[in-house]
Design an enzyme around this catalytic site. Structure first.
Site, PDB file in Angstrom:
ATOM      1  N   HIS A 368      36.010  36.042  41.947  1.00 19.42           N
ATOM      2  CA  HIS A 368      36.457  36.659  42.689  1.00 19.42           C
ATOM      3  C   HIS A 368      37.227  35.727  44.350  1.00 19.42           C
ATOM      4  CE1 HIS A 368      37.182  39.458  39.259  1.00 19.42           C
ATOM      5  NE2 HIS A 368      36.409  39.801  39.493  1.00 19.42           N
ATOM      6  N   ARG A 560      40.538  46.095  52.987  1.00 17.40           N
ATOM      7  CA  ARG A 560      39.800  45.968  54.041  1.00 17.40           C
ATOM      8  C   ARG A 560      40.296  45.085  55.391  1.00 17.40           C
ATOM      9  NH1 ARG A 560      35.015  47.793  51.408  1.00 17.40           N
ATOM     10  NH2 ARG A 560      33.738  47.313  53.582  1.00 17.40           N
ATOM     11  N   THR A 667      46.261  42.033  45.542  1.00 19.39           N
ATOM     12  CA  THR A 667      46.123  43.051  44.209  1.00 19.39           C
ATOM     13  C   THR A 667      47.314  43.930  45.203  1.00 19.39           C
ATOM     14  OG1 THR A 667      44.474  44.235  44.281  1.00 19.39           O
ATOM     15  CG2 THR A 667      44.942  42.461  42.538  1.00 19.39           C
ATOM     16  N   LYS A 671      51.277  45.754  44.083  1.00 15.09           N
ATOM     17  CA  LYS A 671      51.534  47.391  44.217  1.00 15.09           C
ATOM     18  C   LYS A 671      53.145  47.688  45.410  1.00 15.09           C
ATOM     19  CE  LYS A 671      46.140  47.746  43.358  1.00 15.09           C
ATOM     20  NZ  LYS A 671      45.754  48.180  43.810  1.00 15.09           N
TER      21      LYS A 671
HETATM   22  C1  26V Z   1      32.822  38.949  49.947  1.00 18.17           C
HETATM   23  C2  26V Z   1      32.477  38.523  51.722  1.00 18.17           C
HETATM   24  C3  26V Z   1      30.694  38.469  51.108  1.00 18.17           C
HETATM   25  C4  26V Z   1      30.210  38.393  52.969  1.00 18.17           C
HETATM   26  C5  26V Z   1      31.123  37.809  53.957  1.00 18.17           C
HETATM   27  C6  26V Z   1      32.504  37.757  53.395  1.00 18.17           C
HETATM   28  C7  26V Z   1      33.245  38.742  52.265  1.00 18.17           C
HETATM   29  C8  26V Z   1      34.507  38.856  51.946  1.00 18.17           C
HETATM   30  C9  26V Z   1      34.999  38.717  50.382  1.00 18.17           C
HETATM   31  C10 26V Z   1      34.258  38.975  49.668  1.00 18.17           C
HETATM   32  C11 26V Z   1      34.798  39.865  48.524  1.00 18.17           C
HETATM   33  C12 26V Z   1      34.279  39.050  47.538  1.00 18.17           C
HETATM   34  C13 26V Z   1      34.519  38.896  46.201  1.00 18.17           C
HETATM   35  C14 26V Z   1      36.190  40.053  46.458  1.00 18.17           C
HETATM   36  O1  26V Z   1      35.970  41.042  46.366  1.00 18.17           O
HETATM   37  N1  26V Z   1      36.875  39.441  45.331  1.00 18.17           N
HETATM   38  C15 26V Z   1      38.577  40.161  45.594  1.00 18.17           C
HETATM   39  O2  26V Z   1      38.971  40.556  44.844  1.00 18.17           O
HETATM   40  C16 26V Z   1      40.292  40.589  44.067  1.00 18.17           C
HETATM   41  C17 26V Z   1      39.788  40.644  42.757  1.00 18.17           C
HETATM   42  O3  26V Z   1      40.503  39.427  41.865  1.00 18.17           O
HETATM   43  C18 26V Z   1      41.393  39.896  44.536  1.00 18.17           C
HETATM   44  O4  26V Z   1      42.196  40.567  44.683  1.00 18.17           O
HETATM   45  C19 26V Z   1      40.977  39.893  46.042  1.00 18.17           C
HETATM   46  O5  26V Z   1      41.464  38.668  46.556  1.00 18.17           O
HETATM   47  C20 26V Z   1      39.346  39.168  46.329  1.00 18.17           C
HETATM   48  O6  26V Z   1      39.245  38.731  47.903  1.00 18.17           O
END
Ligand code: 26V
Length: 822
Positions: A368, A560, A667, A671
């Site tokens: 993701h 976020r 997503t 929506k």
């Molecule tokens: C994690 C981290 C951890 C370190 C600091 C920066 C950072 C930024 C983002 C994340 C998110 C990791 C996983 C996540 O939530 N991905 C999201 O997944 C959604 C469903 O597939 C997708 O629509 C989003 O674009 C994606 O950011």
């Protein structure tokens, strides 16, 4: 195979009778809650109604669950550390077709269903997109009658409650379970021992065979809590099984008897802390031991549970890949690869090669994010201490894996270190993405662009070794929640215009396209939007004491708060527009309300600073009489699923402006588009596919492409170059830098502006002019209301492909190989 034929249980006649429903609700209130009607509050009515609705789900739940075993159907297990569910009452009531009935049942009691509905707390067991996707998938799995379990953790405290004090975000604990959860069934008898620490004993079984016995230093019990997930039209019900930690030894009685009352409880408190709180996943590397414990705790419980179920029916584990699919939602459950190997090897005496075949055949993994700082890894010493047997197994998996690579590419040491499960550079660490990759038969990204980038970047070497393993499954959203439930006005209009087929087949929304230019239909479409905007305006007034005009364009960015999502770009454009209005106050400006909502990770200072800036800018603009009603800025606090359900139907413009290459999918874009908002966005994530579906004339695409971003970073072009080239941006940044919006602390945004002048990593300065220009095109389109309404209608019409039903069908076909009705 028709999965529905053998499982259909019609609702009993009594369930469809408003008087019977009323009697059932009152019975629940009286006998389950012990409350009188006179003394009942909204919350009590919510509990009683939910319990009565739940009763109407249970028979089907039990019968379809049984039918799935008896019919030998393949089971899907969705392992996710997050399920961002929100409220469930309207979901259940809608899918059962009981919406009117429940309102009718409550009305004579003097109880308003809408108020009852709002008394339900949000289940916020997730951070954002990843967790909400899991919730949409659970609903679509049930709607498509695919036998499935969701496995996760029953956090006592979900995502924090956001309070804004003086423009700054503060975090407070969320207590969603305080008044009980009517949807869940506690299953104290379904419990598994989860081990931690200790040592591994190697027992010689025969000359050729060794068996390993793990003796954990400590065990915690995982106890099941089941929530039924009812699909559209109530025909199929799956289970969301969330695990709660229970101390194996709840009280040290000897210590208690010696008078050490606190010490007697200490171990229990420590062990049960595993499921206390949700970790903010988008916070910097989870170095925390507790997080690793959470991951193993739920992955192990899930595997023990599904293996036991499988063995009961089929007797051995050989047939696991034929009867079970395990989907890893990101790397959080990746330890499941080693745990399934351990179960096969140590507990069932299966030889390595066969165990590996079973594991790979059963498991698949969804990635993701590409952000390097978000890729999970665990320090080897921590793994060795907490999960010594798993560490041994991971070393072995790695050894065999590297042998295969070496055989194909002898002498390529760069390749070996790149695909090794162990990172050697910054202290030895286990790369969880690599473990998930090698342990899976398929790996997928969540949009076309993202999946391509996976093949080009993080999994480039893996992709070359195993072409065909990385596939794409573009995300989707459940239209039941994100259209039918949150926008009943639009749903009614669509049904009237094109008939009800779209309720069962999202692609039928296309039938709307011929009406896009129809002036009468446009008026009706507009009227629905206006009504939704009035409702949101009322909410804004009550929450923030700000009056907004429902005739103005509602320009919405809700997600976020993160630098790559570029709320800062939006705020800077807001300032530029403000300056322009002030310098030409009598021009025919399009009135706008800029609406923001979103949470920042608690430790993410820059994101909190951006929230503060949005508030500082809002204060200045909203109180400037020269701007009148032409521009308003609103930040709605405590963004969650329920607030999204208010904002999404009321949006005119959807901001999807991430730095190209950084948003895996998004997503919210889907929506908002579904509810008739036009998108202003970059060529990032699923925006690319939205552009293909709605057509270039119905979406505002601007800014640098992924390749251009890569090139600019490679060349090290500074943000100051873009700033020097743009007098508009220079003025905006000078105002921010010098404290125009922060007279109480003129240095507040100095470092923020300096970062833009420097590397400008997120291309805020680089994309500013293109964004500003694109926003002017948005305004021009708005000024031509017929053209705007036409585009808005076409957005709704062409969003059918983004239904999570389509996504789940694709997973079912290509990854899980489970039958699904068309
Ligand atoms: C994690 C981290 C951890 C370190 C600091 C920066 C950072 C930024 C983002 C994340 C998110 C990791 C996983 C996540 O939530 N991905 C999201 O997944 C959604 C469903 O597939 C997708 O629509 C989003 O674009 C994606 O950011």
């Amino acid at each position: 195979m028709d999965t529905l034929a053998n499982s259909y249980v019609p609702l009993p006649a009594e369930a469809l009778d408003a008087d019977a429903m009323r009697a059932a609700i009152v019975r629940k209130l009286t006998y389950d809650l012990g409350k009188s009607q006179a003394g009942a509050r909204d919350r009590d009515w919510f509990m009683a109604t939910a319990l009565a609705v739940r009763d109407r789900i249970v028979d089907r739940w039990l019968s379809v669950t049984r039918a799935a075993y008896e019919g030998g159907q393949k089971q899907v297990y969705y392992l996710s550390l997050e399920f961002l569910i929100g409220r469930l009452l309207r979901d259940g009531v809608t899918n059962l077709g009981l919406t009117e009935l429940v309102s009718e049942a409550l009305a004579p009691l003097g109880v308003d269903f809408e108020k009852v509905r709002q008394a339900e707390p949000d289940a916020a067991l997730g951070n954002g997109g990843l967790g909400r996707l899991a919730a949409c998938f659970m609903e679509s799995l049930a709607s498509l009658a695919i036998p499935a379990f969701g496995y996760g953790i029953r956090y006592e405290h979900g995502l924090f409650r956001q309070i804004i004090r003086d423009g700054w975000q503060q975090e407070y604990p969320e207590d969603w379970l305080n008044f009980g959860n009517p949807w869940e069934y506690a299953r104290p008898e379904i419990a598994y021992d989860i081990g931690f620490g200790g040592a591994v004993e190697a027992v010689i079984v025969s000359e050729a065979r060794m068996r390993h016995v793990w003796h954990p230093a400590e065990t915690v019990q995982a106890v099941a809590y089941d929530t039924p997930v009812v699909g559209w039209r109530g025909q199929h019900v799956n289970t969301l099984r969330l695990w709660s930690a229970r101390a194996a030894d709840p009280l040290k009685l000897d210590a208690f008897n010696y008078g050490d009352h606190v010490g007697a409880l200490a171990d229990r408190v420590r062990q049960e802390s595993i499921c206390k709180v949700l970790y903010p996943s988008d916070e910097s590397p989870a170095g925390q031991e507790l997080r690793l414990k959470q991951e193993y705790f739920f992955a192990s419980a899930a595997l023990q549970d599904l293996v036991r179920r499988h063995l009961r029916v089929y007797g051995d584990l050989k047939s696991l890949p034929d009867k079970v699919s395990i989907q890893l939602n990101d790397t959080h459950p990746a330890i499941a690869v080693a745990e399934l190997m351990r179960i096969c090897l140590d507990l069932h005496g299966i030889a390595w090669d066969e165990a590996w075949e079973i594991t790979q055949g059963t498991v698949s993994y969804t990635n993701h994010t590409l952000l390097p700082e978000a890729l999970e890894s665990w320090a080897v010493p921590l793994m060795e201490r907490l999960l010594p047997r798993h560490m041994q197994i991971i070393y072995l998996i790695n050894a065999f894996h590297l042998d295969r690579v070496r055989a194909k590419h002898p002498g390529d040491t760069r390749l070996l270190s790149s695909v090794s499960l162990i990172e050697e550079d910054h202290g030895r660490r286990v790369r969880m993405g690599h473990l998930a990759f090698v342990g899976s038969h398929k790996v997928n990204g969540v949009s076309a662009l993202h999946s391509d980038l996976l093949k080009r970047t993080v999994f480039k070497d893996f992709h070359a070794l195993e072409p065909g393993k990385v596939v794409n499954k573009t995300n989707g959203i459940t239209f039941r929640r994100w259209l039918q439930q949150c926008n009943p006005g639009l749903t009614g209009l669509l049904t009237e215009a094109i008939g009800p087929a779209f309720l069962d087949n999202a692609e039928a929304l296309k039938d709307l396209a011929p009406l896009a230019g129809d002036a009468a239909f446009q008026q009706k479409f507009l009227a629905v939007k206006r009504q939704n905007k009035e409702a949101l305006a009322t909410l804004i007034r009550s929450q923030l004491d700000i009056r907004v005009d429902p005739h103005a364009m509602f320009d919405v960015q809700i997600k976020r708060i993160h630098e790559y999502k570029r709320q800062l770009l939006n705020v800077l454009e807001t300032i530029a527009l403000y300056d322009a209005i002030r310098s030409q106050p009598t021009r025919d400006w399009v009135p706008r309300v800029k609406i923001f909502a979103g949470k920042a990770a608690a430790s993410y200072h820059r994101a909190k600073q951006i929230i503060k800036l949005a508030h500082d800018v809002a204060r200045v603009i909203n109180s400037d009489p020269t701007v009148r009603n032409l521009l308003k800025v609103v930040f709605l606090p405590n963004y969650n699923v329920s607030l999204a359900e208010m904002i999404v139907p009321a949006a005119d413009l959807s901001e999807q402006i991430s730095t190209a290459g950084m948003e895996a999918s998004g997503t919210g874009n889907m929506k908002l588009g579904l509810n008739g908002a036009l998108t202003i966005g970059t060529l990032d994530g699923a925006n690319v596919e939205m552009l293909e579906h709605v057509g270039a004339e119905n979406i505002f695409i601007f800014g640098m492409t992924t390749e251009e971003v890569e090139a600019r970073r490679r060349e090290g072009v500074q943000g100051s170059a873009a700033i020097a080239a743009s007098s508009r941006l220079s003025e905006v940044l000078e105002a921010v830098r010098s404290g125009v919006f922060s007279p109480d602390d003129r240095n507040r945004y100095r470092d923020l502006v300096d970062a833009l002048c420097g590397s400008d990593y997120f291309m805020v300065a680089a994309d500013f002019d293109a964004y500003f220009e694109s926003q002017r095109q948005v305004a021009t389109r708005w000024a031509d209301q017929a053209a705007w309404q036409r585009s808005a209608i076409l957005n709704t019409a062409h969003m059918g492909w983004f239904s999570s039903d389509r996504t789940i069908r694709d997973y079912a076909q290509e990854i899980w190989q489970v039958p699904v009705r068309r």
